[in-house]
Scaffold this active site. Structure first.
Site, PDB file in Angstrom:
ATOM      1  N   ASN A 194      -1.334   1.608   6.002  1.00  0.00           N
ATOM      2  CA  ASN A 194      -0.480   0.544   5.450  1.00  0.00           C
ATOM      3  C   ASN A 194      -0.169  -0.421   6.586  1.00  0.00           C
ATOM      4  OD1 ASN A 194      -0.350   2.036   3.154  1.00  0.00           O
ATOM      5  ND2 ASN A 194       1.833   2.509   3.287  1.00  0.00           N
ATOM      6  N   GLY A 195      -0.174  -1.713   6.311  1.00  0.00           N
ATOM      7  CA  GLY A 195       0.188  -2.677   7.350  1.00  0.00           C
ATOM      8  C   GLY A 195      -1.013  -3.504   7.784  1.00  0.00           C
ATOM      9  N   LYS A 237       5.842  -4.433  -4.357  1.00  0.00           N
ATOM     10  CA  LYS A 237       7.282  -4.163  -4.413  1.00  0.00           C
ATOM     11  C   LYS A 237       7.903  -4.252  -3.024  1.00  0.00           C
ATOM     12  CE  LYS A 237      11.120  -2.900  -6.367  1.00  0.00           C
ATOM     13  NZ  LYS A 237      11.845  -3.985  -7.046  1.00  0.00           N
ATOM     14  N   HIS A 251      17.386 -36.720  -8.981  1.00  0.00           N
ATOM     15  CA  HIS A 251      16.746 -37.056  -7.695  1.00  0.00           C
ATOM     16  C   HIS A 251      15.262 -36.682  -7.694  1.00  0.00           C
ATOM     17  CE1 HIS A 251      20.597 -38.151  -6.046  1.00  0.00           C
ATOM     18  NE2 HIS A 251      21.090 -37.032  -6.543  1.00  0.00           N
ATOM     19  N   GLU A 258      16.761 -17.868  -9.197  1.00  0.00           N
ATOM     20  CA  GLU A 258      16.338 -16.490  -9.496  1.00  0.00           C
ATOM     21  C   GLU A 258      15.659 -16.417 -10.875  1.00  0.00           C
ATOM     22  OE1 GLU A 258      15.884 -13.767  -8.128  1.00  0.00           O
ATOM     23  OE2 GLU A 258      16.166 -12.155  -9.559  1.00  0.00           O
ATOM     24  N   TRP A 276      -3.128  -2.615  -1.363  1.00  0.00           N
ATOM     25  CA  TRP A 276      -2.797  -3.990  -1.761  1.00  0.00           C
ATOM     26  C   TRP A 276      -3.528  -4.876  -0.756  1.00  0.00           C
ATOM     27  CZ3 TRP A 276       0.013  -8.233   0.265  1.00  0.00           C
ATOM     28  CH2 TRP A 276       0.399  -9.183  -0.680  1.00  0.00           C
ATOM     29  N   ARG A 332       4.748   0.005  -6.212  1.00  0.00           N
ATOM     30  CA  ARG A 332       4.723  -0.847  -5.017  1.00  0.00           C
ATOM     31  C   ARG A 332       3.690  -1.959  -5.133  1.00  0.00           C
ATOM     32  NH1 ARG A 332       6.524   2.537  -0.305  1.00  0.00           N
ATOM     33  NH2 ARG A 332       5.120   1.371   1.013  1.00  0.00           N
ATOM     34  N   GLU A 392       7.113 -14.817 -11.687  1.00  0.00           N
ATOM     35  CA  GLU A 392       6.442 -13.629 -11.144  1.00  0.00           C
ATOM     36  C   GLU A 392       5.923 -12.697 -12.224  1.00  0.00           C
ATOM     37  OE1 GLU A 392       8.505 -10.895  -8.483  1.00  0.00           O
ATOM     38  OE2 GLU A 392      10.399 -11.313  -9.447  1.00  0.00           O
ATOM     39  N   CYS A 416       0.832  -1.206   0.000  1.00  0.00           N
ATOM     40  CA  CYS A 416       0.000   0.000   0.000  1.00  0.00           C
ATOM     41  C   CYS A 416       0.869   1.260   0.000  1.00  0.00           C
ATOM     42  CB  CYS A 416      -0.869   0.024   1.245  1.00  0.00           C
ATOM     43  SG  CYS A 416      -1.786  -1.483   1.490  1.00  0.00           S
ATOM     44  N   LYS A 463      11.944 -15.109 -11.391  1.00  0.00           N
ATOM     45  CA  LYS A 463      11.665 -13.981 -12.295  1.00  0.00           C
ATOM     46  C   LYS A 463      10.612 -14.365 -13.322  1.00  0.00           C
ATOM     47  CE  LYS A 463      13.130 -11.476 -10.764  1.00  0.00           C
ATOM     48  NZ  LYS A 463      13.840 -10.839  -9.691  1.00  0.00           N
TER      49      LYS A 463
END
Ligand code: M6R
Length: 607
Positions: free
Chosen positions: A98-99, A602, A503, A480, A74, A27, A487, A2, A484
């Site tokens: 926010n939070g 973000k 395995h 990574e 968000w 964000r 996402e 947020c 990437k």
């Protein structure tokens, strides 16, 4: 996550609020809203989805107030609907948050018994009712805030405006960042300095637990015990003010291409290039030679940078390393030998789990060091030593340049530790530093491989699942690469240590499954060739990232992207470039928003 903006202005503020919110779009959010005070009453406009929906609503229903708050949400509690969008309001107060308010259910039950009616599914609405309840008891807005804040459990940044008060805004911070912007006869609040940059370059960061009363004449700050306190007024760096895409279609593309420059800048901060030595820009304050253990913790891409760093700290410095994702580490109750070093890695410096892991380490009497990109962040401010990555603002949700800058800093630290522990002599240090100095140039050369990466992306864009394989420091890079790709393209991808193939994951291989192998011709290359043979034998389609010698040596019929030749140690930094490009072009080919992927934020300031 947020974003918060507040303006105590001299003219109607609604459109300026929306403009400021645009700077927080990176964000991640799924609804937005603004509220102002007009003729003493709270007026608000909110909308589901992107800011253009909010702007359209405001066009049809303009707000005229000169004091206002805005928010991008968000969703955590309740769907991303207009009704759940902030600001939340009663007749007396409007709030953006926010939070997470952890005890919102108890508070809501208590307030319901006193006649409050809740209309959203959010935890945040509780704040508006709690403050209103205190106002109803005859308290002033300031007294109502002082009485309400101790009742809120959890992490938050808040901005509130009050009906009948056109020269008042109150902000508070616990766990999530909040900054005051100082103007000429105007004052601002923002969850991020970027949001404030168009209005002022003079800011004050609230410390954890602080709350602030703003009028157009200035700010009065209080700490968590309600004592009036002074906090430093700082000048915003010019770099915080520049956020545009230049000639690129997306921030992510711009940030990928900025890497040679920002890696050069970061290395210049940590290296004495003339003498080919590492020169740390801070005192460590502990004896590296007698360090019992290094613990690394972080989330997402920061964790994968840490995982790469582990190879360097072990190899260059002979240091025992424990590494875990912060969301696990914080609850593991890991015993830590006092006097060890806790190293956290975070682009934003605000990630809730990383912060908690770091605080846990402090209770275990560890030295605390952070590798962060935002110098004013909470993690930076709570660290004993801050190793800055000088990547500049990273706007794309998918981390690119921040990741490689983290790698560059970790490499420099590992060399410095190796020297302090007697494992690296002058000659070896010079050799490693020369290899690092070559990295920005090699990255620039890697940029020229973009057409090949784009071509390979066509194959990925048709895949349902993709496997990434690597060994050594290119194993975290395989993880990574998979992170990437998933996402931003939403294609299912997995990263594996190449040696783990047989395995389990080998069962997935067939002719529909692209397998991206990251394998420069280094000391483990031959081992990876064996794994590629296993893939080829089962009809898997290999996309190999390697150098010219590597491509020749496989003897396999595969698609290869030929990277520049380079020494072994820091290939992960340079090979990160095509790995990022593959994900980026796949997402673009599939018509996805590479900068703001669905569901992602973000800066993850809740656990
Ligand atoms: O700000 P941080 O580096 O602490 O963020 C950690 C992760 O949330 C972040 O790296 C995330 O995984 C990125 N979206 C990856 O591209």
């Amino acid at each position: 996550m947020c974003g918060i903006v507040g303006i105590l202005g001299r003219e109607p503020v609604a459109l300026a609020l929306v403009e400021a919110l645009r700077r927080l779009e990176y964000r991640g959010y799924d609804s937005a809203g603004v509220a102002t005070i007009e003729s003493g009453a709270i007026e608000r406009v909110r909308a589901e989805g992107k800011l253009r929906n909010l702007a359209e609503r405001l066009h049809n229903h303009p707000l005229q107030g000169h004091v206002g708050i805005g928010h991008t949400r968000w969703a955590t509690h309740g769907k991303p609907t207009e009704n759940n969008a902030h600001p939340h309001a009663t007749a007396k107060v409007a709030v953006v948050h926010n939070g997470i308010i952890e005890n919102f259910r108890e508070l809501r039950d208590e307030l319901r018994q006193r006649g409050h009616v809740f209309v959203t599914e959010t935890d945040s609405e509780t704040i508006a009712h709690l403050v209103t309840d205190n106002l109803n008891n005859g308290l002033s807005p300031q007294e109502a805030m002082a009485a309400s804040l101790p009742r809120l459990h959890g992490a938050f940044a808040l901005a509130l405006i009050f009906a009948g008060h056109e020269d008042l805004m109150i902000g508070a911070r616990r766990g999530a960042p909040l900054a005051i912007g100082h103007g000429q006869g105007e004052m601002f609040l923002g969850s991020d300095a970027l949001a404030l940059a168009p209005f002022t370059d003079t800011i004050t960061y609230l410390e954890d637990g602080d709350w602030v009363v703003l009028t157009r004449a200035g700010a009065t700050l209080h700490d968590g015990t309600n004592r009036v306190v002074a906090r430093p007024v700082q000048k915003l760096l010019a770099s915080s003010q520049i956020i545009d895409k230049g000639n690129f279609r997306h921030f992510m593309a711009k940030e990928i291409h900025e890497q040679p420059e920002v890696i050069g800048r970061t290395l210049a901060h940590y290296l004495d290039m003339a003498h080919e030595r590492v020169r740390l820009p801070f005192e460590l304050g502990f004896d590296v030679a007698s360090l019992p253990r290094l613990t690394i913790s972080a989330c997402g891409t920061g964790y994968l940078a840490g995982l790469t760093g582990r190879y360097w700290f072990e190899r260059f410095a002979g240091l025992a390393v424990d590494i875990d994702v912060a969301s696990e580490f914080r609850y593991r109750e890991a015993p830590m030998t006092p006097g060890g070093l806790m190293l956290v890695v975070s682009q934003s410096g605000e990630t809730a789990d990383t912060l908690a892991a770091m605080r846990y380490a402090r209770t275990q009497r560890q030295h605390v060091m952070s590798v962060v990109n935002v110098p004013s962040s909470t993690i930076a401010r709570e660290s004993d030593i801050v190793a800055l990555t000088l990547a500049g603002p990273e706007i794309g949700v998918a981390s690119t340049k921040a990741f490689t800058c983290q790698l560059a800093v970790l490499a420099c630290l590992a060399i410095a530790f190796g020297r302090a522990r007697g494992l690296i002599d002058d000659e070896r240090e010079r050799q490693l530093v020369r290899e690092l100095i070559a990295v920005p140039g090699l990255m620039a050369e890697a940029m020229t491989r973009e057409p090949q990466a784009e071509q390979m992306a066509h194959m990925l864009s048709r895949a349902r699942d993709v496997l990434y394989l690597g060994r050594g420091t290119n194993y975290p890079l395989a993880l990574e690469g998979a992170l990437k790709l998933k996402e931003i393209s939403y294609i299912h991808a997995e990263g594996y240590a190449a040696g783990e193939l047989k395995h389990g994951p080998i069962a997935l291989i067939d002719e529909t499954m692209p397998v991206i192998v990251i394998a420069p011709r280094d000391h483990v290359f031959e081992k990876t060739v064996s794994n590629m043979q296993e893939v080829a034998a089962r009809g898997g389609r290999i996309l190999l990232l390697t150098d010219a010698a590597g491509a020749k040596a496989t003897g396999l019929d595969l698609k290869a992207l030929i990277m520049p030749d380079m020494a072994d140690e820091f290939t992960a930094l340079v090979y990160a470039v095509p790995v990022q490009m593959l994900a980026y072009h796949t997402a673009v080919l599939m018509g996805k928003d590479a900068d703001q992927p669905r569901n992602l934020a973000k800066s993850v300031t809740v656990e």
